[in-house]
Design a protein around this motif. Structure first.
Motif, PDB file in Angstrom:
ATOM      1  N   ALA A 238       2.642   0.658  -1.623  1.00  0.00           N
ATOM      2  CA  ALA A 238       3.218   0.947  -2.932  1.00  0.00           C
ATOM      3  C   ALA A 238       2.442   2.063  -3.634  1.00  0.00           C
ATOM      4  CB  ALA A 238       3.237  -0.321  -3.785  1.00  0.00           C
ATOM      5  N   SER A 239       1.173   2.262  -3.252  1.00  0.00           N
ATOM      6  CA  SER A 239       0.353   3.328  -3.832  1.00  0.00           C
ATOM      7  C   SER A 239       0.528   4.661  -3.102  1.00  0.00           C
ATOM      8  CB  SER A 239      -1.119   2.909  -3.825  1.00  0.00           C
ATOM      9  OG  SER A 239      -1.500   2.527  -2.514  1.00  0.00           O
ATOM     10  N   GLY A 240       1.348   4.693  -2.027  1.00  0.00           N
ATOM     11  CA  GLY A 240       1.705   5.941  -1.374  1.00  0.00           C
ATOM     12  C   GLY A 240       1.088   6.206  -0.018  1.00  0.00           C
ATOM     13  N   GLU A 241       0.028   5.491   0.360  1.00  0.00           N
ATOM     14  CA  GLU A 241      -0.589   5.732   1.657  1.00  0.00           C
ATOM     15  C   GLU A 241       0.367   5.325   2.779  1.00  0.00           C
ATOM     16  OE1 GLU A 241      -2.011   3.792  -0.643  1.00  0.00           O
ATOM     17  OE2 GLU A 241      -3.861   4.771  -1.249  1.00  0.00           O
ATOM     18  N   VAL A 242       0.430   6.152   3.823  1.00  0.00           N
ATOM     19  CA  VAL A 242       1.267   5.875   4.996  1.00  0.00           C
ATOM     20  C   VAL A 242       0.319   5.583   6.154  1.00  0.00           C
ATOM     21  CG1 VAL A 242       3.020   6.766   6.573  1.00  0.00           C
ATOM     22  CG2 VAL A 242       3.064   7.428   4.156  1.00  0.00           C
TER      23      VAL A 242
END
Length: 164
Positions: free
Chosen positions: A136-140
Motif C-alpha cells: 500500500a506504500s508503493g514498494e513492489v
C-alpha cells in the motif's frame, strides 16, 4: 462511497424479499450505501475516472527492463474504472536467491487501496513460479514460491484497485 458486500447483500435481500431489484442497473451501476446497514433501492452510476498511462516503471536493486522476446518493458497504467495494471518484465545480471526483493516503487495514485495487492508469474530462466506484492506504500516486491529457487528473468502481470 462503500459498495455492497456479503453482509450488505444479506441485509438488502431481507429488505427486498417481497420486491424486485430496481429496473436498470446498467454495467457500472451500483447500489449505494446510505447508512450503517441501509442501502438505496435505486441504481447509482459510478463516475468514470480518467485513464492514465502506460508509464515505464523505474527499477532498483540491479533490475533492468527485459525487452527481449517481445515481452516489453516493466510498465503500469490505470483504466478509467480505477484499476491499475502492472506488467513486470525485468531481468537481472545475477540470480537472486532472497525470498523477497524490492524491484521498484509505484507512485502515489497508482498504489493499492485498502492493503497490499498480490499476483503470480514465473522466472523465465528457471521456470520457477514467483509472486509479486505491491505494498500500500508503493514498494513492489518479487517473492519466491519455492524456497530453493532463484530468479533473474521475471514475467508477472497483476491488476488491483487504486481508486479513481
Amino acid at each position: 462511497m462503500e459498495f455492497l458486500n456479503r453482509t450488505g447483500l444479506a441485509h438488502l435481500w431481507d429488505r427486498l424479499k417481497s420486491r424486485t431489484l430496481p429496473a436498470g442497473g446498467a454495467l457500472g451501476a451500483v447500489l449505494r450505501k446510505t447508512g450503517a446497514g441501509d442501502y438505496e433501492t435505486e441504481w447509482a452510476e459510478l463516475a468514470p475516472g480518467k485513464a492514465e498511462g502506460p508509464y515505464e516503471l523505474p527499477l532498483v536493486n540491479g533490475w533492468s527492463h527485459a525487452a527481449a522476446g517481445g515481452w516489453g518493458h516493466t510498465r503500469y497504467w490505470k483504466s478509467a474504472d480505477g484499476f491499475v495494471h502492472l506488467h513486470l518484465s525485468a531481468i537481472r545480471e545475477s540470480a537472486v536467491t532472497l525470498n523477497s526483493q524490492q524491484i521498484a516503487t509505484i507512485p502515489a495514485g497508482f498504489r493499492p487501496v485498502g492493503g497490499n495487492a498480490c499476483g503470480t508469474g514465473y522466472d523465465y530462466s528457471s521456470s520457477s513460479p514467483l509472486g509479486a506484492l505491491v505494498a500500500a506504500s508503493g514498494e513492489v516486491y518479487v517473492r519466491l514460491v519455492k524456497p530453493t529457487a532463484s530468479y533473474r528473468y521475471i514475467f508477472i502481470d497483476l491488476a488491483y484497485y487504486a481508486g479513481t
